[in-house]
Design a protein around this motif. Structure first.
Motif, PDB file in Angstrom:
ATOM      1  N   ASN A 108       0.848  -1.192   0.000  1.00  0.00           N
ATOM      2  CA  ASN A 108       0.000   0.000   0.000  1.00  0.00           C
ATOM      3  C   ASN A 108       0.881   1.238   0.000  1.00  0.00           C
ATOM      4  O   ASN A 108       2.011   1.199   0.495  1.00  0.00           O
ATOM      5  CB  ASN A 108      -0.910   0.026   1.231  1.00  0.00           C
ATOM      6  N   VAL A 109       0.348   2.332  -0.548  1.00  0.00           N
ATOM      7  CA  VAL A 109       1.085   3.594  -0.552  1.00  0.00           C
ATOM      8  C   VAL A 109       0.260   4.680   0.130  1.00  0.00           C
ATOM      9  O   VAL A 109      -0.960   4.583   0.222  1.00  0.00           O
ATOM     10  CB  VAL A 109       1.456   4.054  -1.983  1.00  0.00           C
ATOM     11  N   MET A 110       0.970   5.697   0.595  1.00  0.00           N
ATOM     12  CA  MET A 110       0.297   6.873   1.157  1.00  0.00           C
ATOM     13  C   MET A 110       1.059   8.110   0.707  1.00  0.00           C
ATOM     14  O   MET A 110       2.166   8.015   0.178  1.00  0.00           O
ATOM     15  CB  MET A 110       0.237   6.795   2.688  1.00  0.00           C
ATOM     16  N   GLY A 111       0.463   9.273   0.910  1.00  0.00           N
ATOM     17  CA  GLY A 111       1.100  10.520   0.515  1.00  0.00           C
ATOM     18  C   GLY A 111       0.699  10.945  -0.883  1.00  0.00           C
ATOM     19  O   GLY A 111      -0.150  10.341  -1.526  1.00  0.00           O
ATOM     20  N   GLY A 112       1.316  12.023  -1.361  1.00  0.00           N
ATOM     21  CA  GLY A 112       1.017  12.562  -2.679  1.00  0.00           C
ATOM     22  C   GLY A 112       1.090  14.075  -2.672  1.00  0.00           C
ATOM     23  O   GLY A 112       1.160  14.703  -1.611  1.00  0.00           O
ATOM     24  N   ARG A 113       1.091  14.643  -3.872  1.00  0.00           N
ATOM     25  CA  ARG A 113       1.232  16.097  -4.024  1.00  0.00           C
ATOM     26  C   ARG A 113       0.181  16.870  -3.234  1.00  0.00           C
ATOM     27  O   ARG A 113       0.478  17.888  -2.607  1.00  0.00           O
ATOM     28  CB  ARG A 113       1.149  16.450  -5.513  1.00  0.00           C
ATOM     29  N   ILE A 124       3.548  -3.387   3.715  1.00  0.00           N
ATOM     30  CA  ILE A 124       3.863  -4.556   2.893  1.00  0.00           C
ATOM     31  C   ILE A 124       2.861  -5.639   3.285  1.00  0.00           C
ATOM     32  O   ILE A 124       2.803  -6.047   4.450  1.00  0.00           O
ATOM     33  CB  ILE A 124       5.303  -5.061   3.135  1.00  0.00           C
ATOM     34  N   ILE A 125       2.059  -6.102   2.345  1.00  0.00           N
ATOM     35  CA  ILE A 125       1.000  -7.067   2.641  1.00  0.00           C
ATOM     36  C   ILE A 125       1.597  -8.463   2.812  1.00  0.00           C
ATOM     37  O   ILE A 125       2.273  -8.968   1.895  1.00  0.00           O
ATOM     38  CB  ILE A 125      -0.049  -7.069   1.520  1.00  0.00           C
TER      39      ILE A 125
END
Length: 200
Positions: A108-113, A124-125
């Motif tokens: 999974n990811v988080m964050g962004g502009r 990490i799954i």
């Protein structure tokens, strides 16, 4: 030099190995003192040199093949240098290749502009592709997906790139866990602040 670089771009691993062999022969022949050759050999054998080579080769593959070889090599070199310059003070960039399965890539990811934050691997799954591969880490910043930079991308753009990718997916990442911890703490403070403003 540019001409040589463009021809050798996809055989850098072999060329580096050959350079080390030639240095060892020069040492044996006594033509150059070992004290002068040893530091050069250590650099070529280092993890840092391997990382530079991997990032350069990955970027080179994504540069438009219609460009002249010299321009393609130069563009790849500039992009690789930019990636390492951005990581100053942190771990150097790494190239990771993961197989896309029916369950996805396994992280999974988080964050962004829109959150004034880089894109980070937040989880990490267990049992997923990334977990089985073992090279991707929670706290890795995602720099590129199949050669497309996500350093200034929105969360939605990064997620869409990962969803659209198929087969073997190449990621460029760098490990900066402290920044992830700071970002998660900021998100928690924002959640707490919103909860505090909710009507009772």
């Amino acid at each position: 030099y540019k001409s040589y670089l463009s021809m050798a771009a996809l055989t850098l691993e072999r060329d580096i190995r050959r350079a080390i062999e030639l240095m060892e022969k020069l040492e044996q022949m006594g033509e150059i003192p070992s004290a002068k050759l040893e530091p050069m050999k250590n650099v070529l054998k280092s993890d840092f040199c391997r990382a530079v080579r991997e990032v350069y080769e990955q970027v080179h593959e994504t540069v438009d093949g219609n460009h002249p070889p010299e321009l393609r090599a130069e563009a790849a070199a500039k992009a690789a240098i930019a990636a390492f310059a951005a990581s100053e003070g942190h771990a150097h960039p790494r190239v990771i290749e993961l197989p896309k399965t029916d369950e996805g890539l396994g992280f999974n990811v988080m964050g962004g502009r829109e959150q004034a934050s880089p894109i980070y691997i937040s989880r990490i799954i267990p049992g997923g592709a990334a977990h089985k591969d073992g090279n991707l880490r929670r706290g890795d910043q995602l720099l590129a997906v199949n050669g497309v930079s996500v350093e200034k991308a929105s969360h939605e753009t990064a997620v869409e790139l990962l969803k659209q990718a198929s087969g073997k997916v190449k990621l460029i990442v760098k490990y900066t866990p402290k920044v992830l911890e700071e970002m998660e703490a900021r998100f928690e403070r924002q959640k707490a602040s919103r909860r505090g403003r909710m009507p009772q």
